[in-house]
Design a protein around this motif. Structure first.
Motif, mmCIF file in Angstrom:
data_model
loop_
_atom_site.group_PDB
_atom_site.id
_atom_site.type_symbol
_atom_site.label_atom_id
_atom_site.label_comp_id
_atom_site.label_asym_id
_atom_site.label_seq_id
_atom_site.Cartn_x
_atom_site.Cartn_y
_atom_site.Cartn_z
ATOM 1 N N LEU A 122 2.289 1.705 -3.442
ATOM 2 C CA LEU A 122 1.250 2.143 -4.363
ATOM 3 C C LEU A 122 0.959 3.632 -4.190
ATOM 4 C CD1 LEU A 122 -0.895 1.549 -6.492
ATOM 5 C CD2 LEU A 122 -2.448 0.894 -4.644
ATOM 6 N N GLN A 123 0.876 4.092 -2.938
ATOM 7 C CA GLN A 123 0.615 5.509 -2.689
ATOM 8 C C GLN A 123 1.736 6.377 -3.238
ATOM 9 O OE1 GLN A 123 -0.210 6.212 1.444
ATOM 10 N NE2 GLN A 123 -1.955 4.827 1.503
ATOM 11 N N GLY A 176 -4.463 7.250 -10.118
ATOM 12 C CA GLY A 176 -5.286 6.663 -9.073
ATOM 13 C C GLY A 176 -5.833 5.329 -9.543
ATOM 14 N N THR A 177 -6.134 4.439 -8.616
ATOM 15 C CA THR A 177 -6.677 3.124 -8.955
ATOM 16 C C THR A 177 -8.053 2.964 -8.314
ATOM 17 O OG1 THR A 177 -5.558 2.099 -7.051
ATOM 18 C CG2 THR A 177 -4.386 2.099 -9.153
ATOM 19 N N TRP A 178 -8.870 2.121 -8.928
ATOM 20 C CA TRP A 178 -10.216 1.897 -8.417
ATOM 21 C C TRP A 178 -10.648 0.466 -8.703
ATOM 22 C CZ3 TRP A 178 -13.114 0.302 -12.488
ATOM 23 C CH2 TRP A 178 -12.773 0.759 -13.763
ATOM 24 N N GLU A 179 -11.668 0.036 -7.993
ATOM 25 C CA GLU A 179 -12.282 -1.274 -8.256
ATOM 26 C C GLU A 179 -13.774 -1.194 -7.948
ATOM 27 O OE1 GLU A 179 -11.848 -4.198 -4.583
ATOM 28 O OE2 GLU A 179 -9.866 -3.570 -5.320
ATOM 29 N N ASP A 219 0.833 -1.208 0.000
ATOM 30 C CA ASP A 219 0.000 0.000 0.000
ATOM 31 C C ASP A 219 0.862 1.250 0.000
ATOM 32 O OD1 ASP A 219 -2.292 -1.492 -0.023
ATOM 33 O OD2 ASP A 219 -2.598 -1.427 2.147
ATOM 34 N N GLU A 245 1.474 6.464 -7.000
ATOM 35 C CA GLU A 245 0.379 7.326 -7.426
ATOM 36 C C GLU A 245 0.770 8.802 -7.338
ATOM 37 O OE1 GLU A 245 -3.557 4.593 -6.378
ATOM 38 O OE2 GLU A 245 -2.981 6.238 -5.072
ATOM 39 N N LYS A 254 -14.702 1.407 -5.014
ATOM 40 C CA LYS A 254 -13.618 1.717 -4.071
ATOM 41 C C LYS A 254 -12.517 2.500 -4.783
ATOM 42 C CE LYS A 254 -10.350 -0.505 -0.902
ATOM 43 N NZ LYS A 254 -9.850 -1.815 -0.403
ATOM 44 N N TRP A 255 -12.114 3.600 -4.168
ATOM 45 C CA TRP A 255 -11.052 4.455 -4.700
ATOM 46 C C TRP A 255 -9.783 4.345 -3.865
ATOM 47 C CZ3 TRP A 255 -13.022 10.046 -6.159
ATOM 48 C CH2 TRP A 255 -13.708 9.970 -7.377
ATOM 49 N N SER A 256 -8.645 4.493 -4.560
ATOM 50 C CA SER A 256 -7.378 4.660 -3.846
ATOM 51 C C SER A 256 -7.203 6.139 -3.497
ATOM 52 C CB SER A 256 -6.208 4.184 -4.708
ATOM 53 O OG SER A 256 -6.011 5.058 -5.806
ATOM 54 N N GLN A 257 -6.171 6.423 -2.723
ATOM 55 C CA GLN A 257 -5.916 7.809 -2.327
ATOM 56 C C GLN A 257 -5.626 8.697 -3.544
ATOM 57 O OE1 GLN A 257 -2.963 8.175 0.738
ATOM 58 N NE2 GLN A 257 -2.894 10.406 0.637
#
Length: 280
Positions: free
Chosen positions: A53-54, A63-66, A50, A57, A75-78
Motif C-alpha cells: 500500500l505504501q 493517500g487513504t483514510w478512515e 502495508d 501510494e 486515521k490517515w495513511s502515510q
C-alpha cells in the motif's frame, strides 16, 4: 521450529514456577507451548499488505483514510501526510481540509466534512490543495461508507488522489488541440487562395496569353511587308516566350489540381526516376 519437510511452525512457549523448596528456591516449573503459525502468517500478510500500500501510494500520489463514526478517530495513511506535507505526529481531523483549500472552495469542503462526520453518504469531489512550502495540487477525494450486519454505518473510508499531472496533461492537450485547429484554419485559407490562383491561371491568365499570341501572329502575318527583319524576329521571340509561359502555366495548373483530387505528390516526384536513370 523447522519441520522435517523444511517448513516452519511458530510456537509461543509460556512457563512459571510451580513448586519451591523450604529455602524458596524453584524446584519445579510448569509450562505449555501454543501453535501460533496461523497468527504469524496473518501478521506477515498484513505487513506485506502495508508495504504494498505504501509503495502504491508513493507511485500514484495518493493517500487513504478512515473515519470511525463511534470514536471520531480520523486515521490517515502515510500517503495522506505526504499529500498535505505534514509530519506523522499530527493527529488529523476531517476539518483539516478547510485549512489547506482556497476560500472559494469552502462549500465543497463543507460537503466533504459533513459526509465524513454525519451524513455517511458516498461522495466524490475535486479540490485544490495548498500544502505548506509546496506547489498547489489538484486532489480528487472519494469516500464510501462501511456498514455492519444491521446496516448501520460504522466507518467512512476513502482515497485522496493527486491528479495534478493528469490535469496539466489534459490542459496541454487542449492547448495543442487549439493550436492544431488554428493551423487547420490557416491551411484551409491557404488552400482556398491556392484554388483561386489555380482558377485564375487556368482561365483568365491562359486566355490573356492566347490573346497576346494571336495578336502578335496577326501582326506578323498582315503587316509582314511593312516590318523589317529585326521587327519580325522580335515578334517571333515574343511569341516563343508567350508559348513557354503557356506551357509553364499548364504545368502549374496541372500540379495545383493534385490538391483537389488528393494525389500523393511523392508518387509523381521525378527526382527518384532521374536518380535511377543516372545510377543506371
Amino acid at each position: 521450529l523447522v519441520n522435517a519437510n523444511g517448513g516452519i511452525t511458530w510456537f509461543c512457549g509460556r512457563n512459571a514456577v510451580f513448586r519451591r523448596n523450604s529455602c524458596k528456591r524453584p524446584v519445579e516449573k510448569i509450562g505449555f507451548s501454543q501453535n501460533i503459525t496461523d497468527r504469524k502468517e496473518q501478521e506477515e500478510k498484513l505487513l506485506t499488505g502495508d508495504d504494498i500500500l505504501q509503495q502504491a501510494e508513493q507511485i500514484t500520489g495518493m493517500g487513504t483514510w478512515e473515519y470511525d463514526m463511534a470514536t471520531g478517530n480520523f486515521k490517515w495513511s502515510q500517503g495522506m501526510y505526504q499529500l498535505f506535507n505534514l509530519p506523522m505526529k499530527i493527529r488529523p481531523h476531517p476539518e483539516i481540509y478547510f485549512d489547506y483549500t482556497p476560500e472559494e472552495q469552502k462549500d465543497i469542503v463543507d460537503r466533504i466534512v459533513n459526509n465524513i462526520r454525519s451524513n455517511g453518504e458516498p461522495f466524490e469531489e475535486t479540490i485544490t490543495l495548498l500544502p505548506e512550502n509546496m506547489d498547489k495540487k489538484f486532489v480528487r477525494i472519494k469516500g464510501s461508507p462501511i456498514k455492519d450486519k444491521k446496516k448501520h454505518i460504522v466507518k467512512m473510508v476513502g482515497v485522496d488522489l493527486d491528479i495534478t499531472e493528469h490535469l496539466n496533461s489534459a490542459q496541454e492537450v487542449a492547448h495543442l488541440n487549439r493550436k492544431l485547429q488554428e493551423r487547420h484554419k490557416e491551411l484551409e485559407t491557404m488552400n482556398s487562395e491556392l484554388k483561386t490562383f489555380n482558377i485564375i491561371t487556368s482561365s483568365d491568365y491562359k486566355d490573356t496569353l492566347q490573346f497576346l499570341y494571336t495578336n502578335l501572329e496577326y501582326i506578323a502575318t498582315t503587316e509582314a511587308r511593312r516590318l523589317g527583319d529585326s521587327a519580325k524576329a522580335n515578334i517571333r521571340r515574343a511569341q516563343a516566350a508567350i508559348q513557354r509561359m503557356k506551357l509553364l502555366t499548364s504545368d502549374i495548373t496541372g500540379y495545383l489540381q493534385l490538391y483537389d483530387i488528393g494525389v500523393n505528390k511523392t508518387l509523381i516526384d521525378p527526382n527518384p526516376i532521374l536518380k535511377d536513370v543516372i545510377t543506371g
